[in-house]
Scaffold this active site. Sequence first.
Site, PDB file in Angstrom:
ATOM      1  N   ASP A   1       3.612  -6.927  -2.211  1.00 16.73           N
ATOM      2  CA  ASP A   1       4.529  -5.783  -2.154  1.00 16.73           C
ATOM      3  C   ASP A   1       3.909  -4.491  -2.679  1.00 16.73           C
ATOM      4  O   ASP A   1       4.271  -3.411  -2.230  1.00 16.73           O
ATOM      5  CB  ASP A   1       5.824  -6.118  -2.896  1.00 16.73           C
ATOM      6  N   LEU A   2       2.983  -4.607  -3.623  1.00 17.37           N
ATOM      7  CA  LEU A   2       2.350  -3.388  -4.140  1.00 17.37           C
ATOM      8  C   LEU A   2       1.209  -2.945  -3.225  1.00 17.37           C
ATOM      9  O   LEU A   2       1.135  -1.784  -2.835  1.00 17.37           O
ATOM     10  CB  LEU A   2       1.864  -3.608  -5.568  1.00 17.37           C
TER      11      LEU A   2
ATOM     12  N   GLU B   1       0.542  -3.880  -0.090  1.00 18.03           N
ATOM     13  CA  GLU B   1       0.823  -3.750   1.340  1.00 18.03           C
ATOM     14  C   GLU B   1       1.919  -2.725   1.647  1.00 18.03           C
ATOM     15  O   GLU B   1       2.079  -2.321   2.798  1.00 18.03           O
ATOM     16  CB  GLU B   1       1.205  -5.109   1.931  1.00 18.03           C
TER      17      GLU B   1
ATOM     18  N   TYR C   1       6.063   3.855  -3.506  1.00 22.05           N
ATOM     19  CA  TYR C   1       6.695   4.329  -2.264  1.00 22.05           C
ATOM     20  C   TYR C   1       8.102   3.758  -2.085  1.00 22.05           C
ATOM     21  O   TYR C   1       8.979   4.403  -1.526  1.00 22.05           O
ATOM     22  CB  TYR C   1       5.844   3.920  -1.058  1.00 22.05           C
TER      23      TYR C   1
ATOM     24  N   ALA D   1      11.897  -3.895  -1.790  1.00 27.96           N
ATOM     25  CA  ALA D   1      10.901  -4.395  -0.851  1.00 27.96           C
ATOM     26  C   ALA D   1      11.669  -5.106   0.259  1.00 27.96           C
ATOM     27  O   ALA D   1      11.888  -6.305   0.200  1.00 27.96           O
ATOM     28  CB  ALA D   1       9.940  -5.337  -1.559  1.00 27.96           C
TER      29      ALA D   1
ATOM     30  N   ASN E   1      14.161  -6.894   1.804  1.00 30.73           N
ATOM     31  CA  ASN E   1      15.331  -7.627   1.340  1.00 30.73           C
ATOM     32  C   ASN E   1      15.461  -7.675  -0.169  1.00 30.73           C
ATOM     33  O   ASN E   1      16.572  -7.667  -0.714  1.00 30.73           O
ATOM     34  CB  ASN E   1      15.293  -9.058   1.900  1.00 30.73           C
ATOM     35  N   TYR E   2      14.341  -7.736  -0.905  1.00 29.84           N
ATOM     36  CA  TYR E   2      14.364  -7.935  -2.356  1.00 29.84           C
ATOM     37  C   TYR E   2      14.377  -6.617  -3.117  1.00 29.84           C
ATOM     38  O   TYR E   2      13.874  -5.613  -2.629  1.00 29.84           O
ATOM     39  CB  TYR E   2      13.109  -8.682  -2.809  1.00 29.84           C
TER      40      TYR E   2
ATOM     41  N   HIS F   1       9.823 -19.924  -2.226  1.00 30.47           N
ATOM     42  CA  HIS F   1       8.792 -18.889  -2.379  1.00 30.47           C
ATOM     43  C   HIS F   1       8.439 -18.707  -3.836  1.00 30.47           C
ATOM     44  O   HIS F   1       9.155 -19.180  -4.723  1.00 30.47           O
ATOM     45  CB  HIS F   1       9.258 -17.563  -1.759  1.00 30.47           C
TER      46      HIS F   1
ATOM     47  N   HIS G   1      10.654 -19.871  -6.779  1.00 29.90           N
ATOM     48  CA  HIS G   1      12.071 -19.697  -6.474  1.00 29.90           C
ATOM     49  C   HIS G   1      12.488 -20.671  -5.371  1.00 29.90           C
ATOM     50  O   HIS G   1      12.088 -20.522  -4.228  1.00 29.90           O
ATOM     51  CB  HIS G   1      12.281 -18.238  -6.049  1.00 29.90           C
TER      52      HIS G   1
HETATM   53 CO   LIG Z   1      12.979 -14.993  -5.028  1.00 29.29          CO
END
Ligand SMILES: [Co+2]
Lengths: 680, 680
Positions: A315-316, A318, A323, A396, A398-399, A450, A619
């Site tokens: 996430d950082l 890509e 941002y 990010a 959905n999260y 995940h 998770h």
């Molecule tokens: Co999760």
Amino acid sequence: MVLDRLKQVAQHVTGTTPPPHPFDPLSAAEIEKAVALVNKEHGPLFYNAVTIWEPRKAEMLAWLADPDHTIRPHRVADVVAIKKGGMVYDGLVDLDEDKLLKWESNEGVQPLITMEDLQIVEHIVREDPKVIEQCVISGIPKEDMHKVYCDPWTIGFDARFGNKVRLQQALMYYRPHIDDSQYSKPLDFTPIFNCDTQEIIHIDIPPVRRPVNQAPPNNYHPAAIEAEGGYRKDLKPINITQPEGVSFKVDDRIIEWQNWKVHVGFNYREGIVLNNITYNDKGKERGIFYRLSLAEMVVPYGNPEHPHQRKHAFDLGEYGGGYMTNSLALGCDCKGAIHYMDANFVNRAGASQTIKNAICVHEEDAGILFKHTDFRDDSVIVTRGRKLLISHVFTAANYEYCVYWIFHQDGTVQLEIKLTGILNTYAMNPGEDTRGWGTEVYPGVNAHNHQHLFCMRVDPNIDGPENTVFQVDAKAGPGEVGSAENKYGNAFYAHKTKYSTAKESMSDYDGSSSRTWEMANTNKINPYSHKPVSYKLVSREVPALLPKEGGLVWKRAGFARHAVHVTKYQDDQIHPAGRHVPQTSGEPSQGLPEWIAKHGDESIDNTDIVLWHTFGITHFPSPEDYPVMPAEPMTLLLRPRNFFLKNPALDVPPSYASTPSQIAAKKAAVSNVDKASRAV
Amino acid sequence: MVLDRLKQVAQHVTGTTPPPHPFDPLSAAEIEKAVALVNKEHGPLFYNAVTIWEPRKAEMLAWLADPDHTIRPHRVADVVAIKKGGMVYDGLVDLDEDKLLKWESNEGVQPLITMEDLQIVEHIVREDPKVIEQCVISGIPKEDMHKVYCDPWTIGFDARFGNKVRLQQALMYYRPHIDDSQYSKPLDFTPIFNCDTQEIIHIDIPPVRRPVNQAPPNNYHPAAIEAEGGYRKDLKPINITQPEGVSFKVDDRIIEWQNWKVHVGFNYREGIVLNNITYNDKGKERGIFYRLSLAEMVVPYGNPEHPHQRKHAFDLGEYGGGYMTNSLALGCDCKGAIHYMDANFVNRAGASQTIKNAICVHEEDAGILFKHTDFRDDSVIVTRGRKLLISHVFTAANYEYCVYWIFHQDGTVQLEIKLTGILNTYAMNPGEDTRGWGTEVYPGVNAHNHQHLFCMRVDPNIDGPENTVFQVDAKAGPGEVGSAENKYGNAFYAHKTKYSTAKESMSDYDGSSSRTWEMANTNKINPYSHKPVSYKLVSREVPALLPKEGGLVWKRAGFARHAVHVTKYQDDQIHPAGRHVPQTSGEPSQGLPEWIAKHGDESIDNTDIVLWHTFGITHFPSPEDYPVMPAEPMTLLLRPRNFFLKNPALDVPPSYASTPSQIAAKKAAVSNVDKASRAV
Ligand SMILES: [Co+2]
Ligand SMILES: [Co+2]
């Protein structure tokens, strides 16, 4: 803030603007100046990033030590841009001298996907005939394509497409009503989008088809809650106020609070960057960390069926934690007396844009800081603690990730991350088995297993840059029960292992020995304990990387193979999965594995080092996480050990203190009891 | 509280007092009634404990299910008393029928040491000629014996003295001034005190002598801080207020808050006991836990030199977490709108005595409960969380333990423990080596390595008492990288192992698999996930017991050998190190090992079970922990998994919510923004 206003007044009077602090992010004006300089020579370009190129450390340390007699590090912009056709350029622009220091083209490299890059995809998929065809197969009438949505992700890496062409994969969803949560209606196919030509080049279609979910929508918006009986009405307000103001001082981006001093930076990749963290120890400003940040993360999903292996978002690297940062709202995200800081970025066209209230700075009560009662006479001291939180929240797709850097009065720095938002979901047919790779969190909705693995970059400066890392394991003492040396079997001690090289430092968490890691300055010994001054990393949520050695995630996310890596400091080693992450194959692995392959045998003992710590959670979703997930917290501590001579918070005014002599004499005790509290 | 007052008014009108709830602790009147009944037949006695004998579970479950048509469980007092000469008696007194149900003498058993037992020792040591002689050897003039103090501990177990005679060991200290912290002046010898004859029967003198520390006092009281420059002056108040009142309801000892309902008990051993914890799930009251408590703890010290092996305090079983509980102060220990509950105990003479404000109940803001932003249009929901804390603080000689049972809106129950107070210290000579068994935290002060190991007793009632425990390990999927089943190596899943018997259940923490434990009701399946409803124990601070197998601590603290034990429910199995802990030899081990030896092969699958969880920290002291230790927190979670159909907190009013249609129409969003917050 008072200081800000005083400074503004002073600037108004003198007519000067002081130069930015060398650690400061680029201002809007600086971003646009950098773009203008680049455009003049190389435009037109799509701008991917224009961010501060942080001062080289040697230069910066010299300036920090003596700013009045040292050349101020120049303001330099680090530029990433893309030309029509896809060529990527990395540049450096000296803003003090108005010149390009570097301008390099890079083939086969893909910089991160910006929010603008993402936004385009949904419009394209809705009009692509092959996507429309798949939607119809899924049960969506072609007139309803405006109800089809996608979360575009980088493609990660897919060997069929390589890295020459800039790609996104579109995770597809359906919203029967515009306000419905799309995550309950995932579609089963995945279009691949070419960012340069802006077209769909391929669609991944699974062998078993899963028509769109027929279960009713599963929403969390107010109308849905009202329809299910409405909101609970039994919550009375809790007011948190600071009528006399806050206890921290703000000087532009330098925050001073309770002996701490820290420069708060922010960039498009890491989000918050904390620089030059010092602690004023009875008048002496002592270095602790030169730089702290979340430098990278990866979220591998555990379903082995194609193309789910591509779901392992960095996430950082890509997308950019900066941002994706939310503009925070007073009284919603933040409660109490809040100081906000904005963030400036470049957009695709090269203009600067601002996220207002990107960073929240505030104090919180922290409960009992210390307490002791003498059982003989009930003489007591009880002192309440405070903490300072510097936080941001980023979305990010959905999260959401809520990141809190927390400073405590006892010298501890804490990193807390809360995960919330929505599970990434995939379609499943009625009666279909998840095969253990996910959980049916709602009928027809498969939330895959995940991991969220974060990499914290710690550049320690424990009383100076020459530091050494020790692994500390709690270990039973030698000697069997009954032996002279350990008759009762109760001996135990802290077993310390020095890391001499980066290769030696590659280490995993060991819960059974309560493993911690000490960043020490072996040149400076605590006069009481005779041990080196140090800060200890206490981190307990450290899952192993579950994707297997040699597999795609393992290759691309080298930093996540171990809980700790220690490297010798290098100015350009900031991103442990590489500078440009999308579409890296992991052959060879970028970032940490690359650096350690090159320099892994060099000494990291008593020199300038960086500690990389990967932590997080695994998770396994459950229905409670859905349709929006209650925040799941995780935390770690950086604690002073043998750094101070004593508890550094002893001079925090106690709420109440009485001594045996006062008790005996029935004399008044010291009392600063909080007057706003009430018994009910 | 309003309900309390209404009830008082009702009782005033009708002239009746409702009977106590069967889970209620004994009232002062009940304690004195029990004592009167015992004294009449068996007095005079020294009372060690008079506490509620909790209703037998079968009887209680029947009554809870239908209180109007079921016999109310009797009020029964559980009595421990000692006769002059040392004989110990265990009794049960039926307070409804005014009769003794049981009165048994027990030889070779020592009930816990009360605060009164402790208080006596210091006076005796000061006058004992042999102790005075040792003080003189240590460098303390015999005129200064009033400056000599001791922390009396149970002797633990010392084979030389066995368990027939009730003993304490006196850890000795010196205070040059009455207000000096004694822990900087530990003395090197240890008198042994006979509680029955009230005399010193022996002194343990080390082979190497360590005269009293000559370093200046190291104090934390206000005069000391003033002398060192005074208190910091830069903390502005933070006010936390609930002008409209709190959000919880109190009905005697039953607290209702945010769908939770819990009976708050308290006893001399465990302190807070939470009973019959239920959650109102859309109108249906669902059982979660029948009983939760901290049932035992042990603090083994790691110095193998005699007599330090005796330092392994069972603070609950040997002293009583309830007996040592602090009377809490509004605005000091507790901040905000606080509901207090008192605690009643018996004293040595058989009278009742009260600790005012023993339990603190209050709400706190809990930050973001959930949030999601749609990146397309910035439509957003952000909902702030709340938590309810039920807490007490107890002082175990030098240490304090702050215990917080925390209820969250998302169905999570959290246990947080903060350690503060003062390190236990021992004398060391100038230049002496700690040999790794401790840290010199101040010149001449050796703070030994130790562990704090707590045993939480969980009596689950997950939709009923028939429950099953599964061990859950995160595990990579089968198939090598490149294989058809796991081509990219990314497969992983939750590997579940059912515990069929208590012997199978004895399990350790595994950090590498992020091990958790699920307490499930396999008779009730979540209709979405098709998995049994469950609560998951998420606990990451789970050190191994460092004292070795077969050694003194290992034998006495059987519960600490493993992170988890599961037993079939038995009414009298409350104390995992035994009912009477002091001077147990561990041969055989009491409590858990004894129960498992007897019943360890019986089925624990789908039946009424108890889960015992040992967790804590290994503490290697450092100067920062001294002279009083900043609170060190540790925590664990009990989280609903597949228990609810969805996030149970969706109906918590959001601070702000907007939907895509509202954004598109520029219509007003739902806003409950906190009005007391301010930007600064
Ligand atoms: Co999760
Ligand atoms: Co400790």
